[in-house]
Every structure is written in C-alpha cells, then in structure tokens.
Design a protein around this motif. Structure first.
Motif, PDB file in Angstrom:
ATOM      1  N   ARG B  84       0.880  -1.274  -0.043  1.00 32.74           N
ATOM      2  CA  ARG B  84      -0.048   0.002   0.014  1.00 32.74           C
ATOM      3  C   ARG B  84       0.974   1.242  -0.015  1.00 32.74           C
ATOM      4  NH1 ARG B  84      -3.481  -2.848   3.749  1.00 32.74           N
ATOM      5  NH2 ARG B  84      -2.434  -2.185   5.425  1.00 32.74           N
ATOM      6  N   ASN B  85       2.122   1.204   0.721  1.00 37.83           N
ATOM      7  CA  ASN B  85       2.963   2.147   0.975  1.00 37.83           C
ATOM      8  C   ASN B  85       3.869   2.610  -0.436  1.00 37.83           C
ATOM      9  OD1 ASN B  85       5.958   3.161   2.070  1.00 37.83           O
ATOM     10  ND2 ASN B  85       4.118   4.300   2.653  1.00 37.83           N
ATOM     11  N   PHE B  90      -3.476   6.167  -2.784  1.00 37.10           N
ATOM     12  CA  PHE B  90      -4.850   6.465  -2.767  1.00 37.10           C
ATOM     13  C   PHE B  90      -5.251   7.647  -2.874  1.00 37.10           C
ATOM     14  CE2 PHE B  90      -4.189   2.488  -0.759  1.00 37.10           C
ATOM     15  CZ  PHE B  90      -5.137   1.537  -1.079  1.00 37.10           C
ATOM     16  N   PHE B  92      -8.812   9.834  -2.226  1.00 39.78           N
ATOM     17  CA  PHE B  92     -10.210   9.359  -1.484  1.00 39.78           C
ATOM     18  C   PHE B  92     -11.164  10.745  -2.011  1.00 39.78           C
ATOM     19  CE2 PHE B  92      -7.244   7.463   1.197  1.00 39.78           C
ATOM     20  CZ  PHE B  92      -7.709   6.123   1.158  1.00 39.78           C
ATOM     21  N   GLN B  96      -9.337  12.961   2.925  1.00 42.63           N
ATOM     22  CA  GLN B  96      -8.836  12.253   3.863  1.00 42.63           C
ATOM     23  C   GLN B  96      -7.294  12.871   4.313  1.00 42.63           C
ATOM     24  OE1 GLN B  96     -10.333  10.335   5.823  1.00 42.63           O
ATOM     25  NE2 GLN B  96     -11.474   8.936   4.602  1.00 42.63           N
ATOM     26  N   LEU B  97      -7.355  14.281   4.386  1.00 43.10           N
ATOM     27  CA  LEU B  97      -6.099  14.979   4.834  1.00 43.10           C
ATOM     28  C   LEU B  97      -6.171  15.149   6.445  1.00 43.10           C
ATOM     29  CD1 LEU B  97      -6.003  17.784   2.283  1.00 43.10           C
ATOM     30  CD2 LEU B  97      -4.785  15.392   2.195  1.00 43.10           C
ATOM     31  N   LEU B  98      -5.015  14.846   7.199  1.00 45.16           N
ATOM     32  CA  LEU B  98      -4.994  15.037   8.471  1.00 45.16           C
ATOM     33  C   LEU B  98      -5.074  16.468   8.902  1.00 45.16           C
ATOM     34  CD1 LEU B  98      -2.716  12.299   9.927  1.00 45.16           C
ATOM     35  CD2 LEU B  98      -5.133  12.156   9.623  1.00 45.16           C
ATOM     36  N   ARG B 100      -4.600  18.510  11.272  1.00 47.02           N
ATOM     37  CA  ARG B 100      -3.668  18.918  12.252  1.00 47.02           C
ATOM     38  C   ARG B 100      -2.163  19.071  11.302  1.00 47.02           C
ATOM     39  NH1 ARG B 100      -5.455  15.369  15.673  1.00 47.02           N
ATOM     40  NH2 ARG B 100      -3.769  14.116  15.218  1.00 47.02           N
ATOM     41  N   LEU B 101      -2.120  18.566  10.140  1.00 49.43           N
ATOM     42  CA  LEU B 101      -0.843  18.828   9.405  1.00 49.43           C
ATOM     43  C   LEU B 101      -0.993  19.662   8.407  1.00 49.43           C
ATOM     44  CD1 LEU B 101       0.263  15.124   9.350  1.00 49.43           C
ATOM     45  CD2 LEU B 101       0.679  16.416  11.205  1.00 49.43           C
ATOM     46  N   LEU B 109       3.502  12.111   4.735  1.00 48.73           N
ATOM     47  CA  LEU B 109       3.235  10.849   5.670  1.00 48.73           C
ATOM     48  C   LEU B 109       3.477   9.709   5.190  1.00 48.73           C
ATOM     49  CD1 LEU B 109       1.718  11.018   8.264  1.00 48.73           C
ATOM     50  CD2 LEU B 109      -0.634  11.079   7.122  1.00 48.73           C
ATOM     51  N   PRO B 110       3.174   9.426   3.727  1.00 52.77           N
ATOM     52  CA  PRO B 110       3.436   7.965   3.212  1.00 52.77           C
ATOM     53  C   PRO B 110       5.073   7.767   3.107  1.00 52.77           C
ATOM     54  CG  PRO B 110       1.901   9.138   2.049  1.00 52.77           C
ATOM     55  CD  PRO B 110       2.620  10.061   2.868  1.00 52.77           C
ATOM     56  N   ILE B 112       7.102   8.668   5.629  1.00 50.85           N
ATOM     57  CA  ILE B 112       7.432   8.616   7.139  1.00 50.85           C
ATOM     58  C   ILE B 112       7.349   7.010   7.053  1.00 50.85           C
ATOM     59  CG2 ILE B 112       6.951   8.713   9.326  1.00 50.85           C
ATOM     60  CD1 ILE B 112       5.792  11.447   8.860  1.00 50.85           C
ATOM     61  N   TYR B 113       6.385   6.177   6.610  1.00 52.29           N
ATOM     62  CA  TYR B 113       6.148   4.914   6.785  1.00 52.29           C
ATOM     63  C   TYR B 113       7.162   4.078   5.864  1.00 52.29           C
ATOM     64  CZ  TYR B 113       2.284   6.338   9.512  1.00 52.29           C
ATOM     65  OH  TYR B 113       1.518   6.671  10.757  1.00 52.29           O
ATOM     66  N   ARG B 157       0.044  13.435  -2.490  1.00 56.09           N
ATOM     67  CA  ARG B 157       0.058  12.457  -1.436  1.00 56.09           C
ATOM     68  C   ARG B 157       0.477  11.040  -2.079  1.00 56.09           C
ATOM     69  NH1 ARG B 157      -3.896  12.151   3.079  1.00 56.09           N
ATOM     70  NH2 ARG B 157      -5.091  11.095   1.562  1.00 56.09           N
TER      71      ARG B 157
END
Lengths: 382, 239
Positions: B84-85, B90, B92, B96-98, B100-101, B109-110, B112-113, B157
């Motif tokens: 998935r990473n 994806f 949506f 689907q953004l966070l 607080r960021l 974000l991806p 980081i993972y 993203r």
C-alpha cells in the motif's frame, strides 16, 4: 505525531496526567519523609556510638546491682576502652527560691569523652571528680536558663536532693530527635550521685568497645563476668547492643517504606486506568486517521508504537510532574515535622521507571486495538 | 505493455444475517503500465469493494490477485502495508487529509512509513506539490485550502512514493463540477506523464476522461465504450 495529539487535547491530557501526578507525588512524598525520619533516627543512634554495649542489671534479691569490683572486672576485658556507669533519678533541683524537677544523671569522665556532648562554658566532669565523689554539676541550657536566668551559673550552688553541688560546666544547646536533647540534663559524678540518691550499686553501665569488629567476643566476656557476678542467673541482667538496634531499625523502616509505597501505588494504578480510558477514547475518535495511515502504508506495529508513545509520554510527563510535586510536599512535610529533608535519587529513578511502565502497561491494550482496526471500516467511518 | 496487476476470477462474498451476498462475481481485470481506466457503476454495484481489493485493503473470498508478479493472498499484514505504501497511491472522495498537519506534512506522511529521512521527504513532497500546482500553499493547513486544493494535496500524497498505480475513489465526489473537471484534467496530465491511473466513479462524465471505461453492474465487470464526447452515458442499458 503522538506529541501533536497530546498538545491538541491539552485539558484532557492534563486531567489524565493528574492521576499519575497524584500517584507518583504521594509515593515520592511518603518515601522521602519516611527515609528522612529514619535517616535522622539512625544517624542519631550511630552518633551515640555503635561501639557501645549497654548493660542493664536487674540484680538478684541478694545483689541488687553491679559493685565497684564488677565494674573493674568489666573494664579489664580485652578491647574494652572503658565502662561508663549511669546512676539516675528524677529529683528536685533548686537554686535559691527556684525549684524544678529534673532527671539527674550520675556519669563518669568517660561519658564526656566518648559522647558528643558539647561543653559551652566551664568544664566537664573529670576523673578526680569521680574518684573523690565531688559534688559538682554540669547542666543543660534549659536548666541554666530556668534556674539562673540572667546570671552566669558557673560557680554557683545547686541543691540536688538533699546535697549542695557547685555548677562547673554548661552544656551547649543541642538538637536531637529520637533520644531527646541534653538541654534539660543535670550531670554529676556517678559516685556523688550514689550518695545523693542513696544507691549502693550500679544498675546501668555502658561498655565502650575499642574494636567493634570483635563485638561478639567482647559480649561473650561481658556475659561471663555478669554471670559470675550474679551467681549464674541469666535473668539478672541484659545486654543491649546499639548495632542490633540499628539493624532492627533499618528493617522496620524498610518494611514501612514498602508498605507506604504499596498503598500509594494503588493511586498510580488508578491513574493508569485513567490513561487507558483516554487512549481508548482517542482510538475511537481517530478511527479515520488510523484507517488512512494504514492505507498510506503504516504497518500495524507502527500504529501501535504511535499510540504507545502517546501513553508513555502522558504517564512519563505525569511522573515527572509528580516527582517535583512529591519532593515539594516532602520538603514542606519534613520541615513541618522537624526532620531533615533527604533527597533520594533511587526513589526518583524508581518513580520515573514505574510511571513509564504504567504508560506501556495501560497503553498496550488501546494501542493494540488501534493497530488491529480494519482500514476499510476505519475509512468508512466518515 | 507491462502488466502491473491481474485479477483472476475474483469473488467477494459477505455474509449478512446468515444470507450469503455476492458482491464481486468472477471479476477479471488486467491493468498495464500507462493505463487510465475508469470503473463506472451505480452505487451498490461493488465499486468500493473492487477498489478495496485492488488497493490491498481487503482480501477476496475467491480467485487470484497477482500484483507485480506476487500473489497478494500469500502476503503478510506487514507486506500488505508495504505494498500500500510503495505500489499504490490512494485518492479518496473526502480527501482524507489530517487536519493538524499542513499540506507538506500531509504529503510527507507515506514517506514516513517508507522510512525516508526528513530532508529527502521534504524534497520529494515539495516536488510533487509543485507538480500539482500548489508550490505556494505548502504550509497551509487543510482548512485553509479549497476543496479542489485539498484534493490536489491528496493527489500529491498519492504520487509522492512514485507508486505503480494511482487508485482514485470518486475523486470528484465532494467537488463542484468545474473543480471536478480540473481534477480529472490533472489525472489526464499525470497519465500523459506515464502514470497508471484507475478512477472509480458513478459519473459517466468523470469516466469520460479515462482512456478505457469498464462498467461494473451487480458485481460483474463489463467492457464499456469510450465516451469521446464526454457526455453522460446511460449505464442502465446493461443493468
């Protein structure tokens, strides 16, 4: 990431931390105070001398106490530096029209040499005083103030019981927590005390050992002397070793500390449950976020670490605040009770470790729940 | 053309109140590098389930899913997360953004993972934000961006890990028509750059931007017409 969430829920995080703060603060405060108190007591006992054996003679019907000959024989034991008998009684002490009741203690010169009693003016009782049963007295600061207010007591007369004594020395004011201070003491030569108090034998004597390492041997020899002296009746005397008292004291305080820490830990557990509760709410609230993170490639273990970090930060933060608060409480408490404040690094380290463990323990379940969320359900949440 | 993934006789069933419900019925699909495919179907036809299976968010009940030469069914949870990473980006419907960021952090974000160092993450994130035309909005938070801009951040993203496939689920569903057209035009550009895009939609006009349309009806996949005019198709013909 974990940090951001904590900051964004300031009030909730603070309230959650409060549980840990109270738990850690109570543990730190209780243990610090108990350790301060026991430290003060054991220090005082040690300063009195771990090298001292105290012999209490109850005597037999024929022989009520130790004779001068017995004292000589005790003194003759190898590695005994000397013996210091005590003849004491609670009698009236007066100067002119001022009268008070005081504990008058007959001692010898060794007592003043071995004990940390400070003479502020005049002199201590010496060997000549003891040999001659001179009627001289060394008095504590409270006695001096009450009987000789505004005048120099040295050289003045003092009536003890029915005899007239001369004040030759003044004791410096002393603190003292466990065994009382010497401020209200009146010391006279023990030979004089025997006459004044009408006592013919000695029932209490301290044996000063030159070598503490040989304590067991010395005790054996002291026992031999006493057995012979009291016609082999063991119940006629008892020997008290200061070191034994210290050991018992340490055991008692260790148990007391553990007990108090155990009771305080209950509040820490309650605090931990608070953290778990908040983390569970947080997981539910952030279902979508968790789902998204998983869709973006977060492995379950990464999600779990994120939530665990959050709960450990909470509990550790609470723990640090609790340490500061606990030390402040302990400081104030020690001052209030009148014991020295003792900072214990071990306790602080243990508290930090303990609160981190609480964070991991109570954060585990919510973090696991988060890591196991199905991303589809989580994303559908909105 | 080089094959990215292949679905072979994929079946997905749900058990609802003791009754077995077939959501995907023997779906066969091959996606190759450079494709721009729209999967068009009414709600309840199994679009989302198909997207979840392609996106490795869900596992099929039957059939085989080969992604990059590997059978997805044999992968562990951690391996799926890695797929998935790295392999799938994806997009949506609801962005689907966070919240607080900021845009840059959301795009990072991806990465980081993926375990990239901070400096490299920043570099890559800035590059894709520039690609979607948001170079002057990188420090804005989602609530400071319009819907279209938020979707551009989400697309950035999805691009940032340079995945084999961009998977967009109703990417224009939360946008007005004009903004939606701009977003679809962006997907066309990305496809022209050589990226593989799969858009899932119920809107024939949106599907018209794709080079190939597949229709999904009652869990079955059919080839559809390319709608060159971009006009609304009548999907009930096949229903």
């Amino acid at each position: 990431m974990s940090w951001a969430n904590i900051v964004n829920n300031k009030l909730r995080s603070a309230l959650t931390m409060l549980g840990i703060v109270i738990g850690v603060a109570s543990i730190i405060a209780l243990i610090t105070i108990v350790q301060g108190a026991t430290g003060a007591i054991t220090d005082e006992i040690s300063s009195l001398g771990a090298n001292i054996l105290t012999v209490q003679a109850r005597g037999t019907p024929l022989k009520p106490g130790l004779s001068a000959n017995d004292l000589d024989r005790l003194e003759a034991i190898a590695d005994v530096r000397g013996v210091s008998p005590t003849i004491s009684g609670y009698v009236s002490v007066s100067h002119r029209d001022k009268v008070l009741e005081a504990m008058v203690q007959g001692k010898n010169e060794l007592y003043f040499r071995e004990r940390p009693v400070q003479i502020s003016a005049g002199r201590a009782i010496n060997a000549l005083d003891v040999d001659g049963a001179n009627r001289v007295a060394v008095i504590g600061s409270d006695i001096a103030r009450e009987l000789f207010y505004g005048q120099n007591p040295l050289g003045r007369s003092l009536r003890i019981g029915g005899s007239t004594y001369t004040v030759v020395g003044l004791l410096a004011p002393s603190g003292g927590f466990a065994l009382g201070s010497t401020n209200k003491a009146v010391f006279i030569p023990y030979t004089a005390a025997m006459k004044t108090l009408g006592v013919r034998t000695v029932s209490s004597v301290e044996v000063h050992m030159a070598d503490v390492a040989r304590a067991d041997e010395i005790i054996g020899q002291v026992e031999a002397v006493l057995l012979e002296s009291f016609n082999y009746r063991e119940q006629a005397y008892s020997i008290f070793n200061m070191q034994d008292a210290l050991d018992v004291m340490k055991d008692v305080t260790r148990i007391l500390s553990l007990l108090l820490a155990g009771i305080a830990s209950i509040s820490l557990v309650v605090g931990g449950i608070g953290i778990m509760n908040m983390m569970l709410v947080s997981v539910t609230e952030r279902t979508t976020e968790i789902g998204l993170r998983k869709a973006l490639g977060a492995e379950p273990v990464q999600i779990q670490i994120q939530f665990l970090t959050e709960s450990v930060i909470l509990s550790l933060g609470g723990g640090l605040a609790g340490i500061v608060m606990g030390l402040l409480i302990a400081c104030a408490g020690s001052w209030f009770i009148g014991i020295p404040f003792r900072f214990s690094a071990t306790t602080v380290i243990a508290a930090v470790g303990f609160s981190a463990v609480v964070g991991v323990l109570f954060g585990w379940m919510p973090a696991r729940k988060a890591s196991r969320l199905n991303p589809i359900d989580a994303l559908r949440h909105v | 053309m080089q094959e990215i993934l292949r679905l072979k006789d994929i079946v997905k069933c749900y058990r609802l109140g003791g009754q077995e419900q077939v959501v995907l019925d023997n779906v066969n699909l091959t996606i190759c590098r450079g494709d721009f495919i729209a999967i068009l179907g009414p709600s309840g036809a199994g679009k989302s389930t198909l997207m979840n299976i392609i996106g490795c968010l869900d596992v099929p009940t039957g059939g085989r899913y080969i992604l990059g030469g590997r059978d997805v069914a044999a992968m562990t949870e951690a391996q799926l997360a890695r797929v998935r990473n790295r392999e799938i980006g994806f997009v949506f419907q609801s962005f689907q953004l966070l919240p607080r960021l900021n845009a840059l952090e959301n795009v990072e974000l991806p990465l980081i993972y993926a375990g990239l160092p901070r400096r490299r993450r920043r570099e890559l994130a800035l590059a894709v934000l520039e690609r979607v035309g948001l170079q002057d909005k990188v420090y804005n938070y989602p609530n400071q961006l319009s819907g279209g801009q938020q979707q551009r951040v989400a697309i950035a993203r999805s691009l940032v890990t340079d995945p084999a496939l961009i998977l967009a689920d109703e990417p224009t569903g939360a946008l007005d028509q004009k903004t939606g057209q701009q977003i679809m035009a962006l997907f066309q550009e990305l496809n022209a750059d050589g990226r593989t895009v799969v858009v899932i939609t119920h809107d024939a006009q949106v599907a018209g931007y794709a080079r190939k349309i597949l229709r999904i009806v009652d869990g079955r996949l059919f080839p559809g017409e390319v709608d060159l005019a971009g006009q609304r198709e009548h999907i009930d013909v096949l229903g």
